[in-house]
Design a protein around this motif. Sequence first.
Motif, PDB file in Angstrom:
ATOM      1  N   TYR A 243      -4.617   1.431   5.023  1.00 19.78           N
ATOM      2  CA  TYR A 243      -3.343   1.896   4.449  1.00 19.78           C
ATOM      3  C   TYR A 243      -2.414   0.705   4.265  1.00 19.78           C
ATOM      4  CZ  TYR A 243       0.764   4.657   3.429  1.00 19.78           C
ATOM      5  OH  TYR A 243       1.849   5.193   2.804  1.00 19.78           O
ATOM      6  N   ASN A 245       1.510  -0.684   1.868  1.00 22.58           N
ATOM      7  CA  ASN A 245       2.686  -0.252   1.127  1.00 22.58           C
ATOM      8  C   ASN A 245       2.294   0.155  -0.290  1.00 22.58           C
ATOM      9  OD1 ASN A 245       2.113  -2.973   0.445  1.00 22.58           O
ATOM     10  ND2 ASN A 245       4.227  -3.319  -0.198  1.00 22.58           N
ATOM     11  N   GLY A 246       3.170   0.888  -0.953  1.00 19.72           N
ATOM     12  CA  GLY A 246       2.819   1.473  -2.241  1.00 19.72           C
ATOM     13  C   GLY A 246       1.841   2.620  -2.078  1.00 19.72           C
ATOM     14  N   ASN A 247       1.814   3.210  -0.852  1.00 16.38           N
ATOM     15  CA  ASN A 247       0.869   4.284  -0.525  1.00 16.38           C
ATOM     16  C   ASN A 247      -0.556   3.869  -0.874  1.00 16.38           C
ATOM     17  OD1 ASN A 247       0.250   6.860   0.526  1.00 16.38           O
ATOM     18  ND2 ASN A 247       0.149   7.728  -1.545  1.00 16.38           N
ATOM     19  N   ILE A 249      -4.123   3.581  -0.121  1.00 14.54           N
ATOM     20  CA  ILE A 249      -5.092   4.230   0.761  1.00 14.54           C
ATOM     21  C   ILE A 249      -6.483   3.735   0.408  1.00 14.54           C
ATOM     22  CG2 ILE A 249      -6.084   6.426   1.484  1.00 14.54           C
ATOM     23  CD1 ILE A 249      -3.438   7.736   0.641  1.00 14.54           C
ATOM     24  N   ASN A 274      -6.589   4.156  -3.565  1.00 14.23           N
ATOM     25  CA  ASN A 274      -5.429   4.709  -4.262  1.00 14.23           C
ATOM     26  C   ASN A 274      -4.225   3.812  -4.005  1.00 14.23           C
ATOM     27  OD1 ASN A 274      -3.881   7.168  -5.511  1.00 14.23           O
ATOM     28  ND2 ASN A 274      -2.715   6.547  -3.713  1.00 14.23           N
ATOM     29  N   PHE A 275      -3.500   3.489  -5.078  1.00 15.07           N
ATOM     30  CA  PHE A 275      -2.290   2.667  -4.975  1.00 15.07           C
ATOM     31  C   PHE A 275      -1.260   3.273  -5.912  1.00 15.07           C
ATOM     32  CE2 PHE A 275      -0.077  -1.320  -6.544  1.00 15.07           C
ATOM     33  CZ  PHE A 275       0.726  -1.478  -5.416  1.00 15.07           C
ATOM     34  N   ASP A 276      -0.128   3.735  -5.361  1.00 13.92           N
ATOM     35  CA  ASP A 276       0.889   4.391  -6.176  1.00 13.92           C
ATOM     36  C   ASP A 276       1.719   3.418  -6.994  1.00 13.92           C
ATOM     37  OD1 ASP A 276       0.035   6.800  -5.291  1.00 13.92           O
ATOM     38  OD2 ASP A 276       1.721   7.179  -3.928  1.00 13.92           O
ATOM     39  N   LYS A 287       6.770   4.703 -11.035  1.00 14.05           N
ATOM     40  CA  LYS A 287       5.972   3.512 -10.760  1.00 14.05           C
ATOM     41  C   LYS A 287       4.897   3.387 -11.846  1.00 14.05           C
ATOM     42  CE  LYS A 287       8.107   2.635  -6.913  1.00 14.05           C
ATOM     43  NZ  LYS A 287       9.074   1.503  -6.825  1.00 14.05           N
ATOM     44  N   LYS A 292      -6.108   3.939  -9.250  1.00 14.97           N
ATOM     45  CA  LYS A 292      -7.060   4.715  -8.464  1.00 14.97           C
ATOM     46  C   LYS A 292      -8.463   4.305  -8.887  1.00 14.97           C
ATOM     47  CE  LYS A 292      -4.174   8.854  -7.886  1.00 14.97           C
ATOM     48  NZ  LYS A 292      -4.100  10.324  -8.094  1.00 14.97           N
ATOM     49  N   THR A 764       2.414  -7.255  -0.977  1.00 16.45           N
ATOM     50  CA  THR A 764       1.689  -6.085  -0.473  1.00 16.45           C
ATOM     51  C   THR A 764       1.202  -6.382   0.939  1.00 16.45           C
ATOM     52  OG1 THR A 764      -0.359  -6.880  -1.498  1.00 16.45           O
ATOM     53  CG2 THR A 764       0.947  -5.283  -2.739  1.00 16.45           C
ATOM     54  N   GLY A 766      -0.807  -4.414   4.533  1.00 12.19           N
ATOM     55  CA  GLY A 766      -1.555  -3.238   4.958  1.00 12.19           C
ATOM     56  C   GLY A 766      -2.446  -3.528   6.143  1.00 12.19           C
TER      57      GLY A 766
END
Length: 773
Positions: A243, A245-247, A249, A274-276, A287, A292, A764, A766
Amino acid sequence: MKKLLFILMLMPIVILAQEKTVSGTVNFNGEPLPGVNIVEKGTTNGVTTDFNGNFEITSAIGAVLEISYIGFKKQEVTIGENASINIVMEEDAQQLDNVVVQGFAGVMGKSRKRTASIQTTPESVTAFNSDGIEKAGINNVANFANLVPNLKLSESQAIGVNSLVIRGIPQIRNSDAPVAFVIDGVTIADPSLLNQELFDLALIEVVKGPQGALYGKNAIGGAINIYSKEPTNTMQNKVTLGYGNGNAITGGLVSSGAVKKDKIFYRLSTQYKNFDGLLTNEFLDKKVDFRKEFTLRGQMMFKLSSQFKASVTAQYIDSKGGATYYSTNPSSADNDFFAVGLDYLNPNPEKGDNVISQDTFGDSEMQNFYTNVNLEYSLDNVKLQSITSYNNVKRKTVGDLDFIEVFWLDQGETNDTKSFNQELRLTNRKTDTKFDWSLGGFYQNIERPFFQSDYFLSDEWAVTDYVATFKTLAVFGFFDYKLTDKLTASAGLRFDSDRFDLDDLLNGQTNEKKENVLQPKVSLSYQSTENVLLYANYGRGYRAGGFNPKVTPLFNRDFKGEFSDNYEVGFKTSSWNNRFILNGSVFFSDFTNRQQFAITGDDFTPGNFNYDKSTIVGFEFDTKTRVSKYLDILFNYGFVKSKITEGGFTGGESGTERDLNQFNDKNTSLVPQNNFNLGLASNIPFNEKTTLDLSVNYNGTGKIYWEDSNSADYTSDAYQLLDAQATVSINKIKLSLWARNILDKKYYLEYSESGFGWLGTPATVGTTFTFSF
């Protein structure tokens, strides 16, 4: 009777004297060990295991093989009738506790399509094995390129739109990359796959300089080799969760083992990301740099006999992400399309005059299905290999075209590729010989439908709509001969017969061109001492040409293929018990028909044209220093001067061509003038079960001229990025903390003459958790 007794007495001697090439694997706890030394006892005949722990060695039946590797106990194995040997290593606690600082272990590569140490390969090569990939946090070719002198890769506009620059040779839009891109020995025809997510790898390497003799067309600047980890004979499983930042996953699973012990093996690797996003469209308040990606890869390996091995690989990738989110000047974004270009962005985004503010939310997607079948039949001295592959890429993009808040211009594009490859190779297996060789043949068929449309208010019109077909038939050979114990001569030659057809559905035209190309390579290497290698290379590279949608003032109906004649001298050294490594090279390229991309101003038609002559000169060096048992200092630097010497003419009809000689003596656009990486790496064992790995990389990209006039208005200054990673390993559990662009540097990956810029990713951070069982 006496004769019969004499023959019977001699038979054991004859059997012992028979030469045999045996193959095998070396592993520890089920994981393959690369770089293990395997030497016939009492001789200099020896080999080293490759990045997947495999080896082949020629010796007499009854001979004894000595197996050694730093930190493990030495072993001895006697060659018998069995053509396959599997070796399990045991750790040597005394070696591991020894206060003597060990030197760097040699990384094994395959740049010349045969396993060899990077330090003994007479090429400019940078490579990372699986351990190096993991510790450096490499998960795509772009962040691998940051660690390599004179190499840069970035993605802009949409998923699959890549820009790779190697030794002063840029990739241009809607064209092939200036490198051969090879995955598990298969040449990948579509450059949109260059920046896919990488995981579960055994090796990633880049070899620079024209490599056409070994890899064929488009290897005008070099080749990038990627090898996946192979299926194993023992059960292994690994789960990854992450996980940021920027969600951001991340989830992944790797499972490998034997369906039937010693005969049938499998490997299943899958990853989801996944990155928002972190960049915001100020007008839509969304954003835009979201991404993905789901990847599933399956491998099966069959050892049908001691001589016959087969493997099948299939991979599926599904990617979705943002598109066309270019920055504009805030004062332009509030007006209309015609204001853009009058009030340009500063090409250095740190000035703060850029904003992403568009009325259309861009998105793109790419699906890829890939499969290959690899068959290997081994005799005592030769190996016959067949590699068959199919690759299908579907890519789609929609987004803004004026890049401002007013509903004015939009764009859409589909760009697909279907390719089929068939390659046959015949290679030498003997290791105790002065003469090494490989021969082969290659067939490739590529089909690329391309459709592009623009939208003006509510009206849509097609800009391009064609189907391009490429067919290549090639034969090749490469040879090494040891003139003396220290001096080796190498020569290779590849003949490509290319046919290119364009079916222009928009204009109702068809075009065809054929080209026969010879790509030679010669090399001379001198192992002056055990730790010093000197080499000189000449190579010719070729990147295919093609056809444009139509004739315009900027380009002709067709554009020519590029050719590069490259001359290089280099050295590779190690000293201080392999604790200090220094490699370097100097190169010069005489470049013909350099391709450039252009878009017409009236209807936004894309196309390519050629500059007649260019020259490239540069140098690079790479150092590794093991200062202590717990600290490595890594540094590399690359410098290149790529210039247009004779522009020539392009576009229009006779007498109205555009004069390109105005760009004579100008620097080639899109090429960083230099780059460097300064890295610190540390491995600290706390006890037998717990270790800490630290990695810090500070890499810099030099000045970039974004267009060929070299105007200061379109020139970005040098910038630097700082990345770091820390990993704690406790038995089979690993916890990593990572950060990229820690200083949150703003920089452009692309800058347009129209005044648009494509921002790089902000800071970024994580964490990643891995559990093996």
